[in-house]
Design a protein around this motif. Structure first.
Motif, PDB file in Angstrom:
ATOM      1  N   ALA A 135       0.840  -1.224  -0.229  1.00  0.00           N
ATOM      2  CA  ALA A 135      -0.169  -0.014  -0.064  1.00  0.00           C
ATOM      3  C   ALA A 135       0.951   1.218  -0.077  1.00  0.00           C
ATOM      4  O   ALA A 135       1.865   1.197   0.588  1.00  0.00           O
ATOM      5  CB  ALA A 135      -1.025   0.053   1.227  1.00  0.00           C
ATOM      6  N   ASP A 136       0.419   2.335  -0.527  1.00  0.00           N
ATOM      7  CA  ASP A 136       1.323   3.714  -0.746  1.00  0.00           C
ATOM      8  C   ASP A 136       0.619   4.720   0.236  1.00  0.00           C
ATOM      9  O   ASP A 136       1.054   5.745   0.188  1.00  0.00           O
ATOM     10  CB  ASP A 136       1.095   4.225  -2.069  1.00  0.00           C
ATOM     11  CG  ASP A 136      -0.180   4.726  -2.602  1.00  0.00           C
ATOM     12  OD1 ASP A 136      -1.183   4.157  -1.869  1.00  0.00           O
ATOM     13  OD2 ASP A 136      -0.292   5.427  -3.770  1.00  0.00           O
ATOM     14  N   ASN A 137      -0.161   4.047   1.353  1.00  0.00           N
ATOM     15  CA  ASN A 137      -0.679   4.965   2.313  1.00  0.00           C
ATOM     16  C   ASN A 137      -1.077   4.139   3.587  1.00  0.00           C
ATOM     17  O   ASN A 137      -1.015   3.056   3.382  1.00  0.00           O
ATOM     18  CB  ASN A 137      -2.231   5.755   1.629  1.00  0.00           C
ATOM     19  CG  ASN A 137      -2.985   4.783   1.318  1.00  0.00           C
ATOM     20  OD1 ASN A 137      -3.933   4.178   2.037  1.00  0.00           O
ATOM     21  ND2 ASN A 137      -3.198   4.450   0.029  1.00  0.00           N
ATOM     22  N   TYR A 138      -1.260   4.936   4.521  1.00  0.00           N
ATOM     23  CA  TYR A 138      -1.321   4.302   5.961  1.00  0.00           C
ATOM     24  C   TYR A 138      -2.878   3.541   5.946  1.00  0.00           C
ATOM     25  O   TYR A 138      -2.931   2.680   6.690  1.00  0.00           O
ATOM     26  CB  TYR A 138      -1.283   5.252   7.089  1.00  0.00           C
ATOM     27  CG  TYR A 138       0.303   5.730   7.376  1.00  0.00           C
ATOM     28  CD1 TYR A 138       1.000   4.474   7.957  1.00  0.00           C
ATOM     29  CD2 TYR A 138       0.668   6.753   7.007  1.00  0.00           C
ATOM     30  CE1 TYR A 138       2.402   4.807   8.420  1.00  0.00           C
ATOM     31  CE2 TYR A 138       2.140   6.977   6.946  1.00  0.00           C
ATOM     32  CZ  TYR A 138       2.882   5.921   7.729  1.00  0.00           C
ATOM     33  OH  TYR A 138       4.137   6.339   8.095  1.00  0.00           O
ATOM     34  N   LEU A 139      -3.649   4.290   5.354  1.00  0.00           N
ATOM     35  CA  LEU A 139      -5.243   3.696   5.338  1.00  0.00           C
ATOM     36  C   LEU A 139      -5.116   2.356   4.702  1.00  0.00           C
ATOM     37  O   LEU A 139      -5.866   1.148   5.133  1.00  0.00           O
ATOM     38  CB  LEU A 139      -6.129   4.459   4.537  1.00  0.00           C
ATOM     39  CG  LEU A 139      -7.498   3.949   4.775  1.00  0.00           C
ATOM     40  CD1 LEU A 139      -7.768   3.860   6.341  1.00  0.00           C
ATOM     41  CD2 LEU A 139      -8.699   5.153   4.060  1.00  0.00           C
ATOM     42  N   GLY A 140      -4.453   2.194   3.470  1.00  0.00           N
ATOM     43  CA  GLY A 140      -4.310   0.795   2.850  1.00  0.00           C
ATOM     44  C   GLY A 140      -3.444  -0.074   3.726  1.00  0.00           C
ATOM     45  O   GLY A 140      -3.756  -1.392   3.567  1.00  0.00           O
ATOM     46  N   ALA A 186      -3.236   6.872  15.256  1.00  0.00           N
ATOM     47  CA  ALA A 186      -2.248   7.379  14.440  1.00  0.00           C
ATOM     48  C   ALA A 186      -2.725   8.090  13.258  1.00  0.00           C
ATOM     49  O   ALA A 186      -2.497   9.155  12.826  1.00  0.00           O
ATOM     50  CB  ALA A 186      -1.006   6.758  14.323  1.00  0.00           C
ATOM     51  N   LEU A 187      -3.423   7.260  12.598  1.00  0.00           N
ATOM     52  CA  LEU A 187      -4.346   7.826  11.311  1.00  0.00           C
ATOM     53  C   LEU A 187      -5.202   8.959  11.410  1.00  0.00           C
ATOM     54  O   LEU A 187      -5.146   9.996  10.740  1.00  0.00           O
ATOM     55  CB  LEU A 187      -5.234   6.723  10.716  1.00  0.00           C
ATOM     56  CG  LEU A 187      -4.393   5.518   9.970  1.00  0.00           C
ATOM     57  CD1 LEU A 187      -5.472   4.381  10.100  1.00  0.00           C
ATOM     58  CD2 LEU A 187      -3.957   6.197   8.772  1.00  0.00           C
ATOM     59  N   MET A 188      -5.927   9.268  12.911  1.00  0.00           N
ATOM     60  CA  MET A 188      -6.567  10.103  13.113  1.00  0.00           C
ATOM     61  C   MET A 188      -5.650  11.414  13.166  1.00  0.00           C
ATOM     62  O   MET A 188      -6.155  12.630  12.916  1.00  0.00           O
ATOM     63  CB  MET A 188      -7.568   9.992  14.216  1.00  0.00           C
ATOM     64  CG  MET A 188      -8.523   8.765  13.964  1.00  0.00           C
ATOM     65  SD  MET A 188      -9.324   8.345  15.599  1.00  0.00           S
ATOM     66  CE  MET A 188      -9.922   6.822  15.337  1.00  0.00           C
ATOM     67  N   VAL A 189      -4.756  11.083  13.766  1.00  0.00           N
ATOM     68  CA  VAL A 189      -3.620  12.334  14.150  1.00  0.00           C
ATOM     69  C   VAL A 189      -3.136  12.915  12.996  1.00  0.00           C
ATOM     70  O   VAL A 189      -2.771  14.026  12.600  1.00  0.00           O
ATOM     71  CB  VAL A 189      -2.745  11.689  15.205  1.00  0.00           C
ATOM     72  CG1 VAL A 189      -1.686  12.862  15.526  1.00  0.00           C
ATOM     73  CG2 VAL A 189      -3.305  11.461  16.474  1.00  0.00           C
ATOM     74  N   MET A 190      -2.549  11.851  12.001  1.00  0.00           N
ATOM     75  CA  MET A 190      -2.223  12.159  10.559  1.00  0.00           C
ATOM     76  C   MET A 190      -3.139  13.021  10.078  1.00  0.00           C
ATOM     77  O   MET A 190      -2.737  14.320   9.358  1.00  0.00           O
ATOM     78  CB  MET A 190      -1.787  11.134   9.973  1.00  0.00           C
ATOM     79  CG  MET A 190      -0.688  10.272  10.304  1.00  0.00           C
ATOM     80  SD  MET A 190      -0.535   8.920   9.584  1.00  0.00           S
ATOM     81  CE  MET A 190       0.732   7.924  10.360  1.00  0.00           C
ATOM     82  N   PHE A 191      -4.424  12.768   9.895  1.00  0.00           N
ATOM     83  CA  PHE A 191      -5.492  13.613   9.176  1.00  0.00           C
ATOM     84  C   PHE A 191      -5.697  14.757   9.729  1.00  0.00           C
ATOM     85  O   PHE A 191      -5.902  15.836   9.193  1.00  0.00           O
ATOM     86  CB  PHE A 191      -6.606  12.652   9.134  1.00  0.00           C
ATOM     87  CG  PHE A 191      -7.843  13.388   8.436  1.00  0.00           C
ATOM     88  CD1 PHE A 191      -7.704  13.923   7.092  1.00  0.00           C
ATOM     89  CD2 PHE A 191      -8.970  13.891   9.076  1.00  0.00           C
ATOM     90  CE1 PHE A 191      -8.900  14.544   6.548  1.00  0.00           C
ATOM     91  CE2 PHE A 191     -10.204  14.494   8.403  1.00  0.00           C
ATOM     92  CZ  PHE A 191      -9.832  14.840   7.161  1.00  0.00           C
ATOM     93  N   SER A 192      -5.785  14.928  11.174  1.00  0.00           N
ATOM     94  CA  SER A 192      -5.941  16.015  11.826  1.00  0.00           C
ATOM     95  C   SER A 192      -4.834  17.130  11.753  1.00  0.00           C
ATOM     96  O   SER A 192      -5.086  18.242  11.479  1.00  0.00           O
ATOM     97  CB  SER A 192      -6.132  15.699  13.523  1.00  0.00           C
ATOM     98  OG  SER A 192      -6.441  17.101  13.940  1.00  0.00           O
TER      99      SER A 192
END
Length: 626
Positions: A135-140, A186-192
């Protein structure tokens, strides 16, 4: 024409879907389809690797955006794949070792009625693990992360008719969920903080973020890594996971899934390089775990649990190296790759021993098996020499590289880390020599009904190939800094700093390893091994109980969590339900009172009207007189 990267994932995923949807109709050929899907994915990885080698270093990374995945408000995430030098290492390891384990499983699971389902789960695991690293992103990555957790749950609990296997699967799932929360937050913090979850977006914005935000992201990613890679304090599930079939232990708990945490840390290098406190936490976790696992491995009589403790310890080496930053990233990946060969080979060798001994796992009931199982003895022995770091086998190059990087940290930090890694090497030599002596040497201690015999060729050939990798992989990766140069475009270049001459480190480490071997030989090679484990010292008892890891988790995590749950339940019962009930009761009483007024008799209403009118007239007169 370059093959599409998604084909790596699609082939094992298609195999899993066919085997699961076809059901029992695919029982006669399901194992063949599952193995073919894994091999086809490996061939694709090899073709892509050859294509990558033909390009310049800066042109080797390949990106493919398949479709718009999450277009919600300000968040735009494509379902994209990235095949670069780092993910290529994992793709080859996952599909290559995974294919060998598929082949081995054809023989190992031959008599199992659920063999087709087992291969479906193996294929599902490969697909999820490949998605995680491609994956090229943390969500994938998170999607693959959860897919791996599901597949491991299914495989650990494959023999769910055994209560111990069902419990182990649930334990692994729950403990990993604790780590998974770290990745989700961590995903939430990145998006925020950034508004993006792609690798390029996060790494590009990292230099502009505050150290506090970067530290928070780093610590959350470390929590996730601790869960998947069985690092302290989330290590307790790994030993119990040995209840699954042995090929599961080789694939998930030696070569692939437990390395996902190492991949996550190294992939997130731009974040950790800017968050020194998080980087220090990574080093501490790795150092503690490598010693923790090694000590536990010294007291285990179950051959698979001894190897599981060893896995925990070796992953600790990798995590420690990853925490050293650019000085350790390449060595972390090198040890990960070499470990994939020798530890998978050791687990398959353990499966061969169990196959010969009617599924007996207690090494105290083995002894003298080297003559009955010559192929297993040689291949297991080469894995043993590799893991304890005997030159020129694979583990020598990768583990010594980590030790040198640890010493190179300089100052008191270098002394502490260097001592921990060298001590870990000595303990590794002790417990692995113990495994060899108790299993293959000494007097025969098995029951009369056992008739040890070598495994069939479909099981021994994968063991032989893994043994070849255990011998050659380290030199191939270390020669001329091959792996370091290969990974430079991803993790950056680093000029090695040797605080101590390399030859001195080598001599000291080999001396410590020799001491570990001699102590083990004196305890298990020159004395009869009792059929039942002696009482042992307090440290031995603690090691047999996994250094009270379960007790610690229960006391520190489970008990407070249960108490908090009870408190919230009482709050809900007393305050929330109480308030709602009180309001309802008050309205009920008010209704009862009003019901007494509404009698239905005309005379009562007339009297009420007269009383009301009298009151109003009296009130008016009083006001006027005032």
């Amino acid at each position: 024409m370059t093959l599409p990267v998604w084909l790596l994932i699609a082939l094992p995923l298609a195999g899993a879907l066919v085997l699961l949807l076809a059901g029992k109709r695919s029982d006669p050929w399901g194992h063949l389809l599952g193995t073919a899907a894994a091999l086809a994915s490996f061939v694709c990885a090899a073709v892509l690797f050859a294509d990558m080698l033909g390009r310049d270093a800066e042109q080797r990374a390949m990106h493919q955006s398949l479709f718009s995945w999450v277009p919600v408000g300000e968040l735009r995430v494509d379902f994209g794949l990235q095949l670069d030098q780092l993910s290529m290492c994992f793709a080859l390891l996952i599909t290559g070792v995974g294919s060998l384990i598929h082949i081995y499983s054809i023989g190992y699971m031959k008599e199992d009625v659920g063999r087709r389902r087992f291969f479906a789960y193996l294929n599902l695991f490969l697909a999820a693990m490949l998605l995680l690293v491609l994956a090229d992103n943390y969500l994938g990555l998170y999607m693959g992360w959860e897919g791996v957790g599901l597949a491991s749950y299914l495989l650990i609990g494959f023999w769910s008719h055994k209560p111990s296997a069902a419990t182990a699967a649930k334990k692994a799932f729950v403990v990993n969920r604790v780590g998974d929360i770290g990745l989700a937050v961590a995903l939430m913090v990145m998006f925020s903080a950034i508004g993006a979850v792609s690798f390029s977006g996060v790494f590009g914005a990292a230099p502009q973020l505050g150290e506090g935000t970067l530290t928070a992201i780093g610590l959350l990613l470390l929590l996730a890594a601790c869960g998947k890679s069985a690092q302290v304090p989330l290590q307790s599930w790994l030993g119990d996971a040995m209840e699954g079939p042995t090929p599961v232990s080789a694939l998930i708990h030696a070569a692939t899934m437990v390395t996902a945490g190492v991949y996550l840390i190294v992939r997130s290098a731009p974040v950790f390089d800017l968050a020194p406190h998080a980087q220090t936490a990574v080093v501490v976790v790795g150092a503690v775990t490598l010693l923790f696992g090694a000590i536990v491995g010294c007291a285990k009589d179950d051959i698979k649990k001894a190897l599981a403790a060893s896995t925990m310890s070796q992953i600790g080496y990798m995590v420690l190296a990853a925490g050293l930053g650019p000085a350790g990233y390449a060595f972390a990946i090198m040890h990960l790759l070499t470990h994939g060969f020798f530890k998978a080979g050791l687990f398959l060798g353990a499966g061969s021993v169990m196959h010969a001994m009617d599924d007996e796992v207690n090494m105290r009931h083995y002894g003298g098996l080297r003559k009955a199982l010559p192929v297993t003895f040689v291949t297991f022995g080469l894995g043993y020499l590799a893991i304890i770091g005997i030159p020129p086998l694979a583990g020598f190059f990768s583990k010594d590289g980590i030790i040198e990087a640890a010493l190179g940290a300089g100052g008191i930090k270098g002394v502490i880390l260097g001592t921990a890694t060298i001590l870990g090497a000595g303990i590794t030599a002790f417990y692995m020599t113990r495994v060899m002596l108790m299993t293959f040497f000494g007097e025969k201690r098995w029951a009369e009904h056992n008739h040890p015999h070598e495994a069939p060729a479909v099981m021994t050939w994968p063991m032989i190939l893994l043994a070849v990798g255990s011998v050659t992989a380290g030199g191939a990766l270390a020669l001329g800094g091959t792996l370091q140069h290969w990974l430079e475009p991803v993790v950056g270049a680093h000029e090695a700093h040797h605080a101590v001459p390399v030859w001195v480190v080598t001599v000291v480490v080999l001396a410590v390893v020799a001491v570990g071997i001699l102590i083990a030989y004196r305890m298990y090679g020159t004395r009869a091994v009792p059929a039942e484990a002696p009482a042992g010292s307090a440290l031995t008892v603690a090691a047999r109980r996994d250094l009270y890891g379960d007790a610690f988790n229960e006391r520190v995590l489970m008990a407070p969590g249960a108490q908090l749950t009870r408190g919230l339940t009482e709050l809900d019962d007393e305050a929330v339900d109480g308030a709602a009930g009180g309001l309802a009761a008050g309205i009920g009483r008010l209704s009862d009172g009003l019901r007494q007024v509404q009698t239905g008799f005309a005379r009562s209403y007339a009297l009420s009207m007269l009383a009301g009118a009298t009151f109003v007239v009296a009130l008016i007169l009083a006001v006027n007189l005032w």
